[in-house]
Design an enzyme around this catalytic site. Structure first.
Site, PDB file in Angstrom:
ATOM      1  CD  GLU A 338      -2.595  -1.063   2.698  1.00  0.00           C
ATOM      2  OE1 GLU A 338      -3.752  -1.503   2.711  1.00  0.00           O
ATOM      3  OE2 GLU A 338      -2.037  -0.590   3.718  1.00  0.00           O
ATOM      4  CB  CYS A 339       0.652   4.379   0.030  1.00  0.00           C
ATOM      5  SG  CYS A 339       0.897   6.143  -0.322  1.00  0.00           S
ATOM      6  N   GLY A 340       3.347   3.700   0.319  1.00  0.00           N
ATOM      7  CA  GLY A 340       4.786   3.593   0.506  1.00  0.00           C
ATOM      8  C   GLY A 340       5.290   2.188   0.255  1.00  0.00           C
ATOM      9  CG  MET A 342       2.759   0.557  -5.525  1.00  0.00           C
ATOM     10  SD  MET A 342       1.416   1.470  -6.310  1.00  0.00           S
ATOM     11  CE  MET A 342       2.025   3.154  -6.135  1.00  0.00           C
ATOM     12  CB  THR A 429      -3.335   0.067  -4.879  1.00  0.00           C
ATOM     13  OG1 THR A 429      -4.093   1.261  -5.118  1.00  0.00           O
ATOM     14  CG2 THR A 429      -3.659  -0.450  -3.491  1.00  0.00           C
TER      15      THR A 429
END
Length: 463
Positions: A338-340, A342, A429
């Protein structure tokens, strides 16, 4: 959505409660909420604090100030039943419940005002009064009268310059909205910030302690302290949620070990997500991509968001741990990034100093930071395993990534949301997922299940 069981006849719990709101972001809500929590904690009170909306940084600070866990309350992401149950459980043990709002009082759908109205919470408005006096009274009066289903119990004037400044504001306020406190204009009370919000509590623990104690002392002797003693209790009914799960969900991750990255680079983790995984039978093993040489033995990995851009060199240097994750991915074992997380899975990441660092290379493409501009908002991740609500909040962009398998569905806008990538059994994502929204989908994702109603060519390549 959350599993519903048979409703149980459980009595409501009564507890004093205050909702801390403001006319906009940047008014000092978290500083005041933390000061209030610390003042009451120093008096021997049990204070349970909640933060409105999706947030990881403010809860870290508020948890340190109060000495109690801090959870998000969001009517869209978590649902009314989940929020009601958490408030009920807090009311059973607390002397006071504090809820810190998000953005301005009426911003967003649902807004802080919606949440306060839904649960009958009296509001205290925090306002940075630098550069104004009587106008502060006008603004809070307007906020209080904008809707008739909320009750504003008073004003806290933040960044007040002098006793005379305080007098001017207080004299202009209507009798029904008292001035409860005036926090002095003192940089030593403000909480340190960086590009995504507050600096993480773990990084500045001792500094925060000094700020908490100083701000708590600033509130002592103010009318606020006396007003809290006479707050009428709010009754919090339990949510219509069974405290148990169905047998299928209780065993959905039974025997599975989930490795969770957790350190200064990866810390954007809802406690509710961890609790749900444990309730579904999973064993959690935490590891640090910054400090650990090897991956713990596990069946699935969760790489949450955080600040990999602040630790790019150390992440790139830890090749033994990186190689373990690469081998884990090559073995077709489930990974959620997730985010970081990713960004860590991309080929390279360029930080704020324009330094580029090699990352895991599990996803083609590169990421880089882009100053103060960014993306945020509530979205639903449309996954093959099922829809899961969450949010996006980032100040980076990616380039050269593969075609996504889908996008987030924005809460109130038709444009596609954040891309969702799948490489073998890696799902990545920018979205931060709220696991309790759809436990069954989370279990399928972390088990690496095939989704049987999809055509064969669309199935994730998982065992």
């Amino acid at each position: 959505m959350m599993p519903h069981g048979s409703e149980q006849a459980v009595a409501g719990a009564v507890c004093a409660a205050v909702f801390i709101a403001a006319p906009s972001s940047g008014q000092g809500k978290t500083t005041v909420t933390a000061a209030l929590a610390r003042m009451l904690r120093d008096q021997g009170k049990v204070v349970r604090v909640f933060k409105t909306g999706p947030d990881y940084l403010d809860p870290q600070v508020l948890a340190q100030a109060s000495g109690q866990p801090v959870e998000p309350l969001d009517l869209w992401m978590a649902g009314e039943a989940w929020c009601r149950q958490r408030l009920h459980e807090a009311a059973l043990v607390a002397d006071l419940i504090l809820v810190e709002g998000a953005m301005g009082l009426y911003d967003g759908e649902p807004s802080s005002a919606d949440l306060a109205a839904r649960f009958g919470l009296p509001l205290v408005i925090v306002m940075d009064v630098k550069g104004m006096a009587q106008t502060a009274a006008a603004l809070v009066t307007g906020l209080a009268g904008f809707r008739d289903d909320i009750h504003v119990a008073g004003l806290i004037a933040n960044a007040c310059a002098s006793p005379r400044h305080r007098e001017l504001i207080e004299a202009a306020l209507p009798e029904r909205i008292p001035l409860l406190a005036a926090m002095p204009r003192d940089p030593g009370l403000a909480l340190p910030e960086r590009h995504l919000g507050l600096v993480q509590a773990e990084e500045i623990r001792e500094d925060l302690e000094a700020r908490f104690e100083a701000s708590a002392r600033a509130l002592e002797g103010e009318p606020l302290a006396e007003a809290l003693l006479h707050l009428p209790g709010v009754e919090f009914a339990p949510g219509p949620l069974d405290t148990t799960m169905s047998p299928e969900l209780q065993d959905a991750l039974r025997g599975r070990v989930i490795g969770v990255a957790r350190d200064a680079a990866f810390s954007f983790i809802y406690q509710a997500n961890l609790d749900l995984l444990v309730r579904m039978g999973a064993e959690l093993r935490f590891f640090s991509p910054l400090n650990d040489d090897h991956l713990p033995s596990c069946d699935a990995l969760w790489l949450p968001g955080g600040y990999p851009e602040l630790h790019g060199a150390r992440l790139a240097a830890n090749q033994s741990l990186a190689d373990d994750i690469r081998h884990f991915h090559a073995a077709d074992r489930p990974i959620l990034a997730e985010c970081g997380g990713m960004l860590y899975c991309l080929e390279t990441l360029t930080d704020h100093a324009d330094q580029t660092h090699l990352m895991l290379g599990l996803i083609p493409g590169r990421g880089w930071m882009r100053g103060r501009n960014g993306c945020q908002g509530m979205q639903t991740a449309e996954l093959p395993e099922g829809d899961i609500r969450g949010h996006a909040h980032h100040r980076s962009v990616t380039e050269g990534t593969p075609d996504p398998i889908g996008h987030g569905r924005r809460q109130r806008h038709p444009a596609p949301g954040e891309a969702i990538y799948r490489q073998r059994c890696l799902t990545a994502t920018y979205l931060h997922l709220f696991f309790p929204d759809n436990p069954a989908a989370v279990a399928r994702l972390l088990r690496g299940d095939r989704v049987m109603d999809l055509p064969a060519e669309e199935l994730p390549a998982c065992n």
